[in-house]
Design an enzyme around this catalytic site. Structure first.
Site, PDB file in Angstrom:
ATOM      1  N   GLY A   1       0.829  -1.212   0.000  1.00  9.92           N
ATOM      2  CA  GLY A   1       0.000   0.000   0.000  1.00  9.92           C
ATOM      3  C   GLY A   1       0.850   1.242   0.000  1.00  9.92           C
TER       4      GLY A   1
ATOM      5  N   LYS B   1      -7.311   8.111  18.822  1.00 10.38           N
ATOM      6  CA  LYS B   1      -7.265   8.390  17.378  1.00 10.38           C
ATOM      7  C   LYS B   1      -8.575   7.973  16.722  1.00 10.38           C
ATOM      8  CE  LYS B   1      -5.490   9.645  13.515  1.00 10.38           C
ATOM      9  NZ  LYS B   1      -5.218   8.598  12.574  1.00 10.38           N
TER      10      LYS B   1
ATOM     11  N   GLY C   1       0.492   4.250  -0.699  1.00 11.98           N
ATOM     12  CA  GLY C   1      -0.346   5.445  -0.850  1.00 11.98           C
ATOM     13  C   GLY C   1       0.175   6.528   0.068  1.00 11.98           C
ATOM     14  N   ALA C   2      -0.735   7.304   0.646  1.00 14.31           N
ATOM     15  CA  ALA C   2      -0.319   8.422   1.496  1.00 14.31           C
ATOM     16  C   ALA C   2       0.510   7.944   2.690  1.00 14.31           C
ATOM     17  CB  ALA C   2      -1.548   9.199   1.964  1.00 14.31           C
ATOM     18  N   MET C   3       0.010   6.977   3.416  1.00  9.99           N
ATOM     19  CA  MET C   3       0.739   6.525   4.614  1.00  9.99           C
ATOM     20  C   MET C   3       1.954   5.676   4.248  1.00  9.99           C
ATOM     21  SD  MET C   3      -0.659   7.880   7.282  1.00  9.99           S
ATOM     22  CE  MET C   3      -0.619   9.325   6.227  1.00  9.99           C
TER      23      MET C   3
END
Ligand code: NDP
Ligand code: KPL
Length: 378
Positions: free
Chosen positions: A12, A223, A14-16
């Site tokens: 993954g 969170k 992506g952003a993270m």
């Protein structure tokens, strides 16, 4: 003799995945290997990015763009077919099972697997549907990340808010939920993934904190409440996090109050921790009841969501705008399922059910406008 290199696969990018990969490449000598969903997607990445991973740190003076070469990319078709040592999962929650599927034969009792995702419910998925045989299940960890990152229209990842990440070993059974401090020391000394993520320079720059599960879980619930408010509300309103700062108190209070009533029942050992383990030096001191109160969390959610990450477009708003599925089932929808699992009155989760329905409706509306046009401009 060449220095040992830890290999870490990232499922993954992506952003993270990107914000983690860039800082691992900046501050460690790890071999970072992104795992793409297909040969086509891998080729797209290489063509678009010249085999580099990049991120713009917009919270820094001058918004520097940091780019680092990726030595090796893999996908199910090109995977080395060797056992995986360290696997980071930074897909969306609802993508986890499908993304892991091609690599399950290479995940064994020596593999370290860390989930770096928002929400709750993936641990139950791994326990009940994926790693059902206790003999070959991996060492499981959770990362609770509060950095804010979004991909702009040019495809560049923007690191909008720096807020650190907490990690802990996850229990395979609820009986192991409360951990002794010695578990943290042992993993820091012996576990290759924890040693990599806690390398001093990387840990400082990325804001890494390593703790027991109960300490991390209190951060994860904290969170979770941030996400249960910021993510769906910004998606429903289609606003940047900081825009709603002065008027979001009432809706945040309604969401948080209902979440806490249900979470206190579902995570009883955590909320009763101080009574049972307080004063026992083998366990960390912690009083979740001082932090997870409605008043404190309304102000903290507003601070983290609308101040620290004021400039960020939440991951759920981004998904909604780009017509991608949203993670509502693992955030507000998880609260509704938890209430049902606890046999509570359906009205006990009415607020979260309504938020879940409104966020899903917003995504459906965005998708409809893409197909049928935006009637507002008629
Ligand atoms: N963005 C943020 O500011 C924050 C996000 N989070 C959480 O972090 C998690 C990840 O979010 P985020 O990084 O924003 O999500 P993104 O959508 O940016 O990244 C998800 C990545 O996973 C990839 N992926 C999906 N399915 C597969 C597959 N089968 N095989 C390989 N790769 C796959 C996607 O690739 P593809 O392009 O091929 O679909 C994509 O690159 C979420 O739980 C989110 O809530 C937490 C804190 C902040
Ligand atoms: C911290 C926050 C709310 C940043 O927007 C986030 O976790 C997300 O967008 O998923």
């Amino acid at each position: 003799m060449t220095a040992h290199r830890t290999t870490i696969h990232i499922l993954g990018l992506g952003a993270m995945g990107t914000v983690l990969a860039v800082d691992l490449l900046r501050f460690t000598n790890a071999l970072v290997v992104p795992l793409f969903r297909s040969q086509e997607r891998l080729a797209q990445f290489q063509e678009a990015n010249g085999n580099k991973t990049s991120i713009r740190k917009i919270y820094l003076e001058g918004s520097p763009l940091l780019s680092y070469p990726i030595e090796r990319c893999e996908c199910p078709e090109s995977f080395s077919k060797k056992p995986i040592d360290n696997l980071v999962v930074t897909t969306k929650t609802y993508q986890t099972k499908e993304a892991l599927a091609p690599y399950l034969p290479y995940i064994n009792e020596n593999t370290n697997l860390i989930l770096i995702q928002n929400g709750l419910g993936v641990l139950e998925l791994l326990r009940e549907e994926i790693f059902t045989d206790s003999k070959d299940r991996p060492h499981l960890f959770q990362g609770v990340i509060s950095h804010g990152v979004y991909q702009d229209n040019a495809g560049v990842f923007n690191h909008a808010g720096w807020a650190g990440m907490k990690i802990a070993r996850l229990p395979w059974t609820d009986e192991d939920m409360i951990q002794k401090k010695i578990i943290v020391k042992q993993d820091l000394a012996n576990n290759s993934l924890v040693k990599l993520l806690m390398e001093p320079k990387f840990a400082k720059e990325f804001g890494m904190e390593h703790s027991t599960y109960q300490e991390m879980l209190s951060g994860q619930l904290f969170k979770f409440l941030v996400n249960a408010c910021i993510n769906p509300v910004t998606a429903i309103l289609d606003c940047v996090n900081g825009e709603m700062k002065d008027s979001c108190g009432p809706i945040f209070r309604s969401i948080i109050d209902e979440c806490l009533q249900i979470l206190r029942m579902a995570y009883k050992p955590l909320f009763g921790y101080r009574e049972k383990f307080g004063g026992n030096d083998e366990y960390p001191d912690m009083n979740i009841n001082e932090v997870l109160t409605t008043d404190n969390m309304v102000s903290e959610v507003t601070r983290i969501g609308c101040d620290v990450n004021a400039k960020n477009s939440s991951s759920m708003r981004q998904d909604s705008l780009f017509l991608r599925d949203i993670e509502i089932e693992f955030i507000n929808g998880y609260v509704v399922r938890l209430a049902s699992k606890l046999n509570l009155d359906p009205n006990s989760s009415k607020v979260n059910k309504t938020i879940q329905e409104m966020a899903s409706l917003r995504l459906a509306l965005n998708r409809s406008r893409k197909i049928n046009g935006d009637w507002r401009s008629n």
